[in-house]
Design an enzyme around this catalytic site. Structure first.
Site, PDB file in Angstrom:
ATOM      1  N   ARG A 195     -35.536  27.032 -14.932  1.00  7.15           N
ATOM      2  CA  ARG A 195     -35.132  25.836 -14.178  1.00  7.15           C
ATOM      3  C   ARG A 195     -34.016  25.086 -14.907  1.00  7.15           C
ATOM      4  O   ARG A 195     -34.242  24.434 -15.919  1.00  7.15           O
ATOM      5  CB  ARG A 195     -36.333  24.915 -13.973  1.00  7.15           C
ATOM      6  CG  ARG A 195     -36.001  23.678 -13.160  1.00  7.15           C
ATOM      7  CD  ARG A 195     -35.535  23.999 -11.751  1.00  7.15           C
ATOM      8  NE  ARG A 195     -36.584  24.655 -10.975  1.00  7.15           N
ATOM      9  CZ  ARG A 195     -36.347  25.354  -9.849  1.00  7.15           C
ATOM     10  NH1 ARG A 195     -35.119  25.478  -9.370  1.00  7.15           N
ATOM     11  NH2 ARG A 195     -37.356  25.934  -9.218  1.00  7.15           N
ATOM     12  N   ARG A 207     -31.208  37.038 -11.127  1.00  6.36           N
ATOM     13  CA  ARG A 207     -31.560  35.972 -12.076  1.00  6.36           C
ATOM     14  C   ARG A 207     -32.893  36.218 -12.781  1.00  6.36           C
ATOM     15  O   ARG A 207     -33.273  35.443 -13.655  1.00  6.36           O
ATOM     16  CB  ARG A 207     -31.554  34.601 -11.389  1.00  6.36           C
ATOM     17  CG  ARG A 207     -32.580  34.431 -10.285  1.00  6.36           C
ATOM     18  CD  ARG A 207     -32.543  33.015  -9.714  1.00  6.36           C
ATOM     19  NE  ARG A 207     -33.482  32.840  -8.620  1.00  6.36           N
ATOM     20  CZ  ARG A 207     -33.911  31.666  -8.186  1.00  6.36           C
ATOM     21  NH1 ARG A 207     -33.468  30.556  -8.759  1.00  6.36           N
ATOM     22  NH2 ARG A 207     -34.751  31.582  -7.181  1.00  6.36           N
ATOM     23  N   HIS A 247     -25.140  28.931  -9.691  1.00  5.46           N
ATOM     24  CA  HIS A 247     -25.959  27.795  -9.205  1.00  5.46           C
ATOM     25  C   HIS A 247     -26.101  26.745 -10.310  1.00  5.46           C
ATOM     26  O   HIS A 247     -27.186  26.535 -10.869  1.00  5.46           O
ATOM     27  CB  HIS A 247     -27.318  28.391  -8.829  1.00  5.46           C
ATOM     28  CG  HIS A 247     -28.311  27.496  -8.181  1.00  5.46           C
ATOM     29  ND1 HIS A 247     -28.677  26.270  -8.683  1.00  5.46           N
ATOM     30  CD2 HIS A 247     -29.043  27.671  -7.068  1.00  5.46           C
ATOM     31  CE1 HIS A 247     -29.603  25.739  -7.899  1.00  5.46           C
ATOM     32  NE2 HIS A 247     -29.847  26.577  -6.915  1.00  5.46           N
ATOM     33  N   ASP A 256     -29.126  19.027   0.602  1.00  5.07           N
ATOM     34  CA  ASP A 256     -29.067  20.482   0.412  1.00  5.07           C
ATOM     35  C   ASP A 256     -28.047  21.009   1.416  1.00  5.07           C
ATOM     36  O   ASP A 256     -28.371  21.284   2.566  1.00  5.07           O
ATOM     37  CB  ASP A 256     -30.475  21.064   0.665  1.00  5.07           C
ATOM     38  CG  ASP A 256     -30.595  22.506   0.192  1.00  5.07           C
ATOM     39  OD1 ASP A 256     -29.562  23.090  -0.186  1.00  5.07           O
ATOM     40  OD2 ASP A 256     -31.724  23.032   0.204  1.00  5.07           O
ATOM     41  N   GLU A 300     -22.722  24.148  -6.721  1.00  8.00           N
ATOM     42  CA  GLU A 300     -22.767  25.600  -6.875  1.00  8.00           C
ATOM     43  C   GLU A 300     -21.542  26.242  -6.231  1.00  8.00           C
ATOM     44  O   GLU A 300     -21.228  25.945  -5.090  1.00  8.00           O
ATOM     45  CB  GLU A 300     -24.046  26.134  -6.216  1.00  8.00           C
ATOM     46  CG  GLU A 300     -25.300  25.384  -6.655  1.00  8.00           C
ATOM     47  CD  GLU A 300     -26.499  25.634  -5.746  1.00  8.00           C
ATOM     48  OE1 GLU A 300     -26.631  26.747  -5.210  1.00  8.00           O
ATOM     49  OE2 GLU A 300     -27.313  24.710  -5.576  1.00  8.00           O
TER      50      GLU A 300
HETATM   51  C1  BG6 Z   1     -30.300  25.623  -3.786  1.00  9.66           C
HETATM   52  C2  BG6 Z   1     -30.809  25.731  -2.383  1.00  9.66           C
HETATM   53  O1  BG6 Z   1     -29.169  26.418  -3.924  1.00  9.66           O
HETATM   54  O2  BG6 Z   1     -31.307  26.094  -4.692  1.00  9.66           O
HETATM   55  C3  BG6 Z   1     -32.085  24.927  -2.253  1.00  9.66           C
HETATM   56  O3  BG6 Z   1     -29.810  25.307  -1.463  1.00  9.66           O
HETATM   57  C4  BG6 Z   1     -33.112  25.392  -3.293  1.00  9.66           C
HETATM   58  O4  BG6 Z   1     -32.603  25.074  -0.937  1.00  9.66           O
HETATM   59  C5  BG6 Z   1     -32.494  25.325  -4.663  1.00  9.66           C
HETATM   60  O5  BG6 Z   1     -34.267  24.567  -3.229  1.00  9.66           O
HETATM   61  C6  BG6 Z   1     -33.407  25.798  -5.789  1.00  9.66           C
HETATM   62  O6  BG6 Z   1     -33.856  27.095  -5.551  1.00  9.66           O
HETATM   63  P1  BG6 Z   1     -34.908  27.787  -6.486  1.00  9.66           P
HETATM   64  O7  BG6 Z   1     -35.242  29.102  -5.819  1.00  9.66           O
HETATM   65  O8  BG6 Z   1     -34.268  27.984  -7.829  1.00  9.66           O
HETATM   66  O9  BG6 Z   1     -36.106  26.869  -6.582  1.00  9.66           O
END
Ligand code: BG6
Length: 303
Positions: A75, A101, A171, A215, A275
């Site tokens: 995260r 990933r 991202h 989002d 992103e």
């Molecule tokens: C973003 C998406 O790119 O990533 C969101 O647009 C999503 O919808 C977010 O919640 C996080 O994604 P993840 O899979 O890492 O929890």
């Protein structure tokens, strides 16, 4: 699996690139040079930190609850979303944002740029497991250049006999003062798919500021974006090429609570994702033998 010691022998650069095994068993490259520090987990080629020496705070955000575990996405940092962005178009059981990933990558090169920045390149090739979710032959490489700016180049080479289509994103989670205090400029006039409460196509009016879950997938834009952060007295520039979508995401309270790894209670307030992507109608067709490259460069400027 290659050990940290073997990687240090082959790709270590005295003091500048050091590989270590994390408590959870994953290997992390620690990068340090006179311009910046960074760290990158080989699983997912996941950059977890970048802080230029000119900045007193990190530019890339990592959740204080981030966990490094085999097969799990970390995260924060810069997850590499590939070969699809978001939910898989047909298979709800396949992982969101693709598998790149969460699988191990191989280090293939390290070096020092003429300007003193440190370069590291990793590669991901298909195997039986990845083929079960995406039946194509591709050479995916990520080059990370760590210096006063952070440059990342994600290249997809179609090594097979037939064409394929990918969607993708770098991202990136950026460290900000507070989500209520920042603005993102560079997307005025762009169309975006609003993923909050269904998918609707809207047009951006002026700079973006944040008062609730956001989002959005901005399409058909190669524009540089700027995160204006008056409280931290800094501006983060996000420049890109080979990318026609920009995703802007903040989860806000309820979604952050559900996610559970955003650094509760309010870690989510100090991050913002901008992103650089190719998503929705900007998905990229890579013909057999061809190569497509998405490049980003981040720069923090003090105000
Ligand atoms: C973003 C998406 O790119 O990533 C969101 O647009 C999503 O919808 C977010 O919640 C996080 O994604 P993840 O899979 O890492 O929890």
């Amino acid at each position: 699996m290659t050990t940290a010691q073997q990687l240090n022998t082959q790709f270590g650069i005295d003091g500048q690139v050091v590989f270590r095994k994390d408590a959870g068993g994953l290997i992390v490259a620690e990068i340090s040079n006179p311009q910046a520090t960074a760290s990158l987990c080989l699983q997912g080629a996941h950059l977890m930190a970048w802080q230029p020496k000119s900045q007193s705070l990190p530019v890339v955000w990592l959740s204080r609850d981030a966990k490094l575990a085999a097969g799990k996405s970390i995260r924060g940092g810069v997850p590499v979303c590939w070969p699809w962005f978001g939910a898989h178009a047909a298979e709800s059981g396949f992982p969101a944002h693709g598998y790149a990933r969460t699988v191990p990558w191989q280090v293939i090169e390290s070096g020092t740029e003429p300007n003193g920045a440190t370069r590291l390149t990793l590669r991901l090739l298909e195997n039986e497991k990845t083929r079960a979710q995406w039946p194509h032959d591709a050479r995916l490489e990520l080059t990370v250049i760590v210096g006063e700016t952070l440059r990342m180049e994600l290249s997809t080479e179609n090594t097979g006999e037939s064409d394929f289509v990918i969607s993708e994103a770098l991202h990136t989670y950026f460290k900000i003062s507070d989500i209520g205090a920042v603005r993102v400029s560079g997307l005025a006039g762009c169309d975006y798919w609003d993923k909050v409460g269904g998918s609707a196509l809207n047009k951006q009016n002026g700079a973006i500021s944040f008062t609730s879950e956001t989002d959005r997938v901005y399409i058909d834009t190669a524009a540089e974006c700027v995160i204006e952060d008056d409280q931290l007295k800094r501006r983060i520039r996000v420049a890109k090429s080979g990318s026609l979508s920009t995703v802007v995401w903040t989860p806000w309270t309820a979604k952050a609570d559900r996610m559970g790894d955003m650094g509760q209670p309010d870690g989510w307030r100090e991050m913002l994702c901008v992103e650089s992507a190719n998503a929705f109608e900007n998905a990229v067709k890579v013909t057999a033998g061809a190569k497509h490259t998405l490049i980003v460069e981040y720069r923090a400027e003090s105000l």
